[in-house]
Scaffold this motif. Structure first.
Motif, short mmCIF file in Angstrom:
data_model
loop_
_atom_site.label_atom_id
_atom_site.label_comp_id
_atom_site.label_asym_id
_atom_site.label_seq_id
_atom_site.Cartn_x
_atom_site.Cartn_y
_atom_site.Cartn_z
N MET A 1 0.83 -1.21 0.00
CA MET A 1 0.00 0.00 0.00
C MET A 1 0.87 1.26 0.00
N GLU A 2 0.43 2.22 -0.78
CA GLU A 2 1.16 3.48 -0.93
C GLU A 2 1.35 4.19 0.41
N LYS A 3 2.51 4.78 0.57
CA LYS A 3 2.78 5.50 1.81
C LYS A 3 2.01 6.83 1.88
N ARG A 4 1.52 7.13 3.05
CA ARG A 4 0.79 8.39 3.28
C ARG A 4 1.37 9.11 4.49
N LEU A 5 1.10 10.37 4.60
CA LEU A 5 1.51 11.14 5.77
C LEU A 5 0.27 11.53 6.59
N VAL A 6 0.46 11.66 7.89
CA VAL A 6 -0.61 12.15 8.76
C VAL A 6 -0.03 13.25 9.64
N PHE A 7 -0.78 14.32 9.81
CA PHE A 7 -0.28 15.44 10.61
C PHE A 7 -1.42 16.25 11.18
N LYS A 28 -0.81 1.41 11.21
CA LYS A 28 0.23 0.40 11.00
C LYS A 28 -0.29 -0.96 11.45
N LYS A 29 -0.97 -0.96 12.59
CA LYS A 29 -1.49 -2.23 13.11
C LYS A 29 -2.64 -2.75 12.27
N LEU A 30 -3.23 -1.87 11.46
CA LEU A 30 -4.29 -2.30 10.54
C LEU A 30 -3.72 -2.57 9.13
N GLY A 31 -2.37 -2.53 9.02
CA GLY A 31 -1.74 -2.87 7.76
C GLY A 31 -1.61 -1.72 6.77
N GLU A 32 -1.79 -0.47 7.26
CA GLU A 32 -1.67 0.68 6.36
C GLU A 32 -0.41 1.47 6.71
N ASP A 33 0.20 2.07 5.69
CA ASP A 33 1.48 2.73 5.86
C ASP A 33 1.32 4.25 5.98
N VAL A 61 8.01 18.82 8.57
CA VAL A 61 7.98 19.04 7.12
C VAL A 61 7.42 20.43 6.84
N GLU A 62 7.77 20.95 5.67
CA GLU A 62 7.22 22.24 5.23
C GLU A 62 6.12 22.00 4.19
N THR A 63 6.30 20.96 3.38
CA THR A 63 5.32 20.61 2.34
C THR A 63 5.17 19.09 2.34
N VAL A 64 4.10 18.61 1.72
CA VAL A 64 3.87 17.16 1.70
C VAL A 64 3.74 16.60 0.28
N SER A 65 3.33 17.45 -0.68
CA SER A 65 3.07 16.92 -2.02
C SER A 65 4.34 16.48 -2.74
N ASN A 66 5.50 16.90 -2.21
CA ASN A 66 6.76 16.42 -2.77
C ASN A 66 7.05 14.98 -2.35
N GLU A 67 6.31 14.49 -1.36
CA GLU A 67 6.57 13.15 -0.82
C GLU A 67 5.47 12.15 -1.11
N VAL A 68 4.23 12.60 -1.00
CA VAL A 68 3.10 11.66 -1.09
C VAL A 68 1.94 12.26 -1.89
N ASN A 69 1.03 11.39 -2.29
CA ASN A 69 -0.18 11.84 -2.99
C ASN A 69 -1.36 11.98 -2.04
N GLU A 70 -1.29 11.22 -0.93
CA GLU A 70 -2.46 11.17 -0.04
C GLU A 70 -2.05 11.41 1.41
N VAL A 71 -2.92 12.09 2.13
CA VAL A 71 -2.63 12.41 3.53
C VAL A 71 -3.88 12.22 4.40
N ALA A 72 -3.64 12.15 5.70
CA ALA A 72 -4.74 12.21 6.67
C ALA A 72 -4.47 13.40 7.59
N LEU A 73 -5.54 14.04 8.03
CA LEU A 73 -5.43 15.16 8.97
C LEU A 73 -5.96 14.72 10.33
N VAL A 74 -5.24 15.07 11.38
CA VAL A 74 -5.79 14.91 12.72
C VAL A 74 -5.85 16.29 13.38
N ASP A 75 -6.81 16.46 14.28
CA ASP A 75 -6.90 17.63 15.15
C ASP A 75 -7.07 18.96 14.42
N HIS A 76 -7.48 18.94 13.17
CA HIS A 76 -7.81 20.18 12.45
C HIS A 76 -8.51 19.80 11.15
#
Lengths: 309, 309
Positions: A1-7, A28-33, A61-76
């Motif tokens: 599965m493709e890597k994603r960032l969460v912030f 991670k425990k559910l098998g997602e990266d 990080v300052e930007t995320v689109s240079n690293e990944v296509n998909e992200v999750a947001l927490v707390d905002h």
């Protein structure tokens, strides 16, 4: 599965930093990266929590689109509080406990907002719903989130669910809730070694209110006078932020975590909205708001209404 | 506890009407007082489902703030698809499976959106999470929602979760999924007795796209030609809607539920966006979009992109 960032949001606080770490652990425990990252400096309170439970801070990080296509947001969920290139990535999931504003998606996504005191309280439920066991250090991080956001269960944003969750987590984490909580809050309430520029930006959030841009920063203290002694220095820092960002109003809330009051320092062309919102008079730009500790519940709504009126 | 209303979007379809009824049932069993209402005429498909399971349609309302202070939304979150006086009430909860757009809240609330095929699939989970048993008729309504929104599990919006939920619900409801599903869809696919004005408005939704106002109506059929034979009458109805609402584009998608294709009739000053979005050429305002059955997943996203470009 493709890597994603969460912030979490900019000017990260304990709930934002630790909830990102916790979310990545659950996934991670559910098998997602997912990798947790952060959008700013780790504050002293968060550092205390991470050190106590032996967890490394996420990388910045300052930007995320240079690293990944998909992200999750927490707390905002408000884009102006998020990473600058948010529009260049796809948001697959949001877990939050704030008002919803300015959020737009082209497609459906997982979006879970609940009116509880802390993001980690929702994440705790997600472990349960998915039948995933919680490690001691992860329980400690979630507990720290709740203590931070609810000022040790005293904020009006604190719900019974937050209280129950905090008690449960303190047992898993093996700490005394009150003793650990006070130590952690005090670690974050040391303002002496923090520059004025940091004091007004470490926990600052921008809110559009009507046509106005309002920034509200909050600093937790055990000695309000210690901060007010540096008023001129703080005003200079606030004024330059107002000029830089074209703000209509900058409010610094100095929150006494022992007395549970806030002293606000307000600058900008719309300071009359503060007087209107809180039915008070600013004296030398300062007013004491008794019983006010929650930006989300006690400062943002009345100010928003004042700008509407 | 204070009474609240729950409702789905304007131009109600089966998921919107039945999810409101189901939500009210769940809340009632949890000790909360919600009444389901609707914002428009019950269509033939929904009528079939309600009659089959012996449930009365919710009453129709034009406004809600004259009755209650607080509401819940199901199956939508975009204000322009909701009740006209939405801004005069407090939204306490949203359960939906659409993109998020234009939604604003002054305070945190329960807001649960998941990328599944149908609102009822999320509601089914909420019964489970709350340990509430599902009555036969309620299971039948939820099943009808899934069949309607996924065109009997064939739409690209349909997820494994929708399929599993539909199978489970068909057992509780005591019906054969395929036989009941086809009967229900056919009941809604009768266009002969429906006026042109109703055909273009029974399942119509307005979307802001860039600076443009776009309305997309969808009608399910078993005989596309039967509808196209009334093209001039439909065009008149669409043109007057375009004038009334100041629309840039009106798209009527005629979806063949047996062949799983859609024929679109497009009018307005921006019909070139339809050609661009679907890489097609309109002939006499009409184009066939092969394999397209989902407004949400196959029509709204490419059109939104065309208006951005």
């Amino acid at each position: 599965m493709e890597k994603r960032l969460v912030f979490g949001h900019k000017s990260p606080d304990t709930d934002t930093v630790c909830s990102a770490l916790v979310y990545a652990d659950l996934k991670k425990k559910l098998g997602e990266d997912f990798e947790a990252v952060r959008l700013g400096t780790v504050n002293e309170e968060t550092k205390f929590a991470l050190d106590y439970f032996g967890v490394e801070a996420p990388r910045q990080v300052e930007t995320v689109s240079n690293e990944v296509n998909e992200v999750a947001l927490v707390d905002h969920n408000e884009p102006q509080q998020s990473v600058d290139d948010l529009k260049d990535v796809r948001i697959v999931e949001v877990v939050d406990h704030h008002r919803i504003s300015n959020f737009e998606s082209a497609e459906p996504l997982y979006f879970r907002v609940e009116p509880v005191g802390c993001t980690a309280t929702i994440l705790r439920k997600m472990y349960k719903e998915n039948g995933v066991e919680i490690e001691k250090s992860i329980a400690g991080l979630m507990l720290s989130c709740i203590i931070s956001d609810t000022l040790l269960l005293k904020s009006p944003t604190c719900t019974q669910e937050d209280i129950d969750t905090a008690k449960e987590l303190s047992e898993i984490a093996g700490v005394d809730l009150d003793a650990y909580g006070l130590d952690m809050l005090k670690a974050g309430a040391n303002t002496k070694d923090t520059s004025a520029a940091d004091l007004i930006s470490l926990d600052a959030k921008e809110f559009p209110m009507g046509d106005a841009k309002v920034e509200i920063a909050q600093v937790n203290v055990v000695d309000t006078e210690e901060v007010l002694a540096r008023k001129e220095e703080l005003k200079d820092a606030m004024t330059s932020k107002i000029d830089d960002k074209g703000l209509n109003l900058f409010v610094l809330a100095i929150t006494d975590i022992l007395k549970n009051d806030s002293t606000v320092l307000a600058l900008g062309k719309n300071t009359e909205k503060v007087e209107e919102a809180f039915n008070t008079t600013l004296q030398d730009d300062v007013a004491v708001l008794e019983g006010v500790v929650s930006r989300k519940k006690q400062i943002v709504p009345p100010l928003t209404n004042a700008f509407k009126g």
